[in-house]
Design an enzyme around this catalytic site. Structure first.
Site, PDB file in Angstrom:
ATOM      1  N   GLU A 108      -7.218 -12.362   6.087  1.00  0.00           N
ATOM      2  CA  GLU A 108      -6.166 -11.790   6.948  1.00  0.00           C
ATOM      3  C   GLU A 108      -6.664 -11.935   8.388  1.00  0.00           C
ATOM      4  OE1 GLU A 108      -5.676  -7.526   6.533  1.00  0.00           O
ATOM      5  OE2 GLU A 108      -3.739  -7.507   7.571  1.00  0.00           O
ATOM      6  N   ASP A 137       3.445  -5.141   2.473  1.00  0.00           N
ATOM      7  CA  ASP A 137       2.162  -4.576   2.918  1.00  0.00           C
ATOM      8  C   ASP A 137       2.276  -3.073   3.216  1.00  0.00           C
ATOM      9  OD1 ASP A 137      -0.557  -4.700   3.365  1.00  0.00           O
ATOM     10  OD2 ASP A 137      -0.441  -5.786   5.261  1.00  0.00           O
ATOM     11  N   ASP A 138       2.783  -2.728   4.393  1.00  0.00           N
ATOM     12  CA  ASP A 138       2.924  -1.324   4.820  1.00  0.00           C
ATOM     13  C   ASP A 138       4.290  -1.184   5.499  1.00  0.00           C
ATOM     14  OD1 ASP A 138       0.023  -0.289   4.376  1.00  0.00           O
ATOM     15  OD2 ASP A 138      -0.208  -2.184   5.447  1.00  0.00           O
ATOM     16  N   HIS A 193       0.891  -1.174   0.000  1.00  0.00           N
ATOM     17  CA  HIS A 193       0.000   0.000   0.000  1.00  0.00           C
ATOM     18  C   HIS A 193       0.922   1.215   0.000  1.00  0.00           C
ATOM     19  CE1 HIS A 193      -3.534  -2.454   1.161  1.00  0.00           C
ATOM     20  NE2 HIS A 193      -2.590  -3.218   1.685  1.00  0.00           N
TER      21      HIS A 193
HETATM   22  N1  HPA Z   1      -5.286  -5.002   5.452  1.00  0.00           N
HETATM   23  C1  HPA Z   1      -6.343  -4.257   5.109  1.00  0.00           C
HETATM   24  N2  HPA Z   1      -6.232  -3.003   4.721  1.00  0.00           N
HETATM   25  C2  HPA Z   1      -5.023  -2.463   4.656  1.00  0.00           C
HETATM   26  C3  HPA Z   1      -3.902  -3.175   5.014  1.00  0.00           C
HETATM   27  C4  HPA Z   1      -4.044  -4.521   5.411  1.00  0.00           C
HETATM   28  O1  HPA Z   1      -3.091  -5.250   5.732  1.00  0.00           O
HETATM   29  N3  HPA Z   1      -2.846  -2.345   4.849  1.00  0.00           N
HETATM   30  C5  HPA Z   1      -3.334  -1.169   4.407  1.00  0.00           C
HETATM   31  N4  HPA Z   1      -4.664  -1.237   4.297  1.00  0.00           N
HETATM   32 ZN    ZN Z   2      -2.622  -5.031   2.574  1.00  0.00          ZN
END
Ligand code: HPA
Ligand code: ZN
Length: 346
Positions: free
Chosen positions: A208, A286-287, A27
């Protein structure tokens, strides 16, 4: 498929860092480092509720997905001008190229910005220009995937799609992210059907924090081509078979899973189980600004904690190209580069 020779464990981190790879679950707002958040706040005349970079970093202690999302959306509020989006994406792309990422498919969250009065043109043009420039500068190939926020309504997703359509040549697909529990994929059935008609690639976060049934509905209702995360598929043997048989890629993010407490310890991560069951799993960050590492940190720390092998490393890198939305000849080109790097490593 290349047969990897065994290597001494102390050489594995070097192999993980060196091997060419694709990143398919990042993201872009999650790549915004605290230093850049402060710099952009200053440039845009905004004040932050944290004294300094260190105080902000100290706030990055999460108990679940929602506790992260609250601070992640707050961090993104410093992005105002096209140049801000450009600077954020450029920083990520240079960092990814340094990790030997040859290709990346980058998520962005337009609704986080349009809700604050920032236009979609500003967001997409800034991100896209950074992708074009990084290609020239470093050779990295990058495309964009527009994500709908699942805590908002399907009607709002449709409105976002409508606004984005004049810029449709600047993104290749759509995804679904944000708070998973209570917002199942089928909530977005109609907008995904429309995106499919329009020829966009389709992905969705599922499994998740949410149950295996969300993965089924992402596949069968939304008709996505990849599942983001998906680690909860192990709760359902039939689903595991389906994912393996159809080679549905999972974009797994181990450090994210650790920080959001999907797994309490990295050693408990099920990446090895997914690979050994024949699933097309990949490793992603991911982030990275929030979860303590970019893609190579995810590889190195996960391999150290779980004892995965050099063969697993090769499979993950190869899967990352297989799972990408580039054409078949570009895939073969990247996979050949991977084989060459491995060949010269031994
Ligand atoms: N999950 C859901 N939304 C998100 C995530 C994630 O890991 N990272 C940024 N937005
Ligand atoms: Zn994500």
């Amino acid at each position: 498929m290349y047969q990897v020779k065994p290597i001494a464990p102390d050489r594995l981190p070097a192999l993980l860092r060196l091997m060419p790879k694709a990143e398919l679950h990042i993201h872009i707002e999650g790549s915004l480092e605290p230093e850049l958040i402060f710099a952009l706040a200053q440039r845009n005349g905004l004040s932050l509720p944290y004294a300094d970079v260190e105080a902000l970093r100290r706030a990055y202690a999460f108990s679940n997905l929602q506790s992260f999302l609250d601070i992640y959306y707050a961090g993104a509020s410093v992005l105002i001008h096209e140049q801000d989006f450009y600077d954020m994406a450029r920083a990520y792309l240079l960092r990814a190229a340094a990790d030997n990422v040859l290709h990346t498919e980058i998520f962005f969250d337009p609704q986080t910005h349009t809700a604050r009065g920032v236009s979609l043109d500003t967001v997409i043009n800034g991100l896209h220009r950074a992708c074009v420039d990084a290609r020239t500068e470093t050779g990295i190939s990058a495309s964009l995937i527009l994500c709908f926020l699942r805590h908002l309504s399907e009607e709002e997703a449709f409105a976002t799609l409508e606004q984005a359509l004049p810029l449709r040549d600047k993104f290749i697909g759509v995804g679904l992210d944000s708070s998973e529990l209570g917002h199942p994929p089928e909530k977005f059935a109609r907008v995904f059907a429309r995106c499919r008609e329009l020829g966009f690639h389709l992905v969705a976060h599922a499994g998740e924090e949410g149950p295996a049934s969300y993965i089924w509905s992402a596949l069968d209702v939304l008709k996505v081509e990849r599942i983001d995360h998906g680690v909860r598929c192990v709760q359902d043997a039939l689903l595991m078979q389906r994912l393996a048989q159809d080679r549905i890629p999972l974009t797994v993010c181990p450090l994210s899973n650790l920080k959001l407490r999907v797994f309490e310890r990295l050693a408990e991560h099920n990446l090895g189980q997914l690979l050994d069951a024949g699933l097309a799993a990949t490793v992603n960050s991911d982030d990275p600004a929030y979860f303590g590492g970019y893609i190579n940190d995810n590889f190195v720390q996960t391999f150290a904690a779980t004892g995965l092998s050099a063969q697993h490393a090769y499979t993950l890198a190869r899967n990352s190209f297989e799972a990408s939305f580039i054409d078949a000849s570009a895939k073969r080109g990247f996979q050949d580069q991977l084989d060459q790097v491995l060949e010269s490593f031994f």
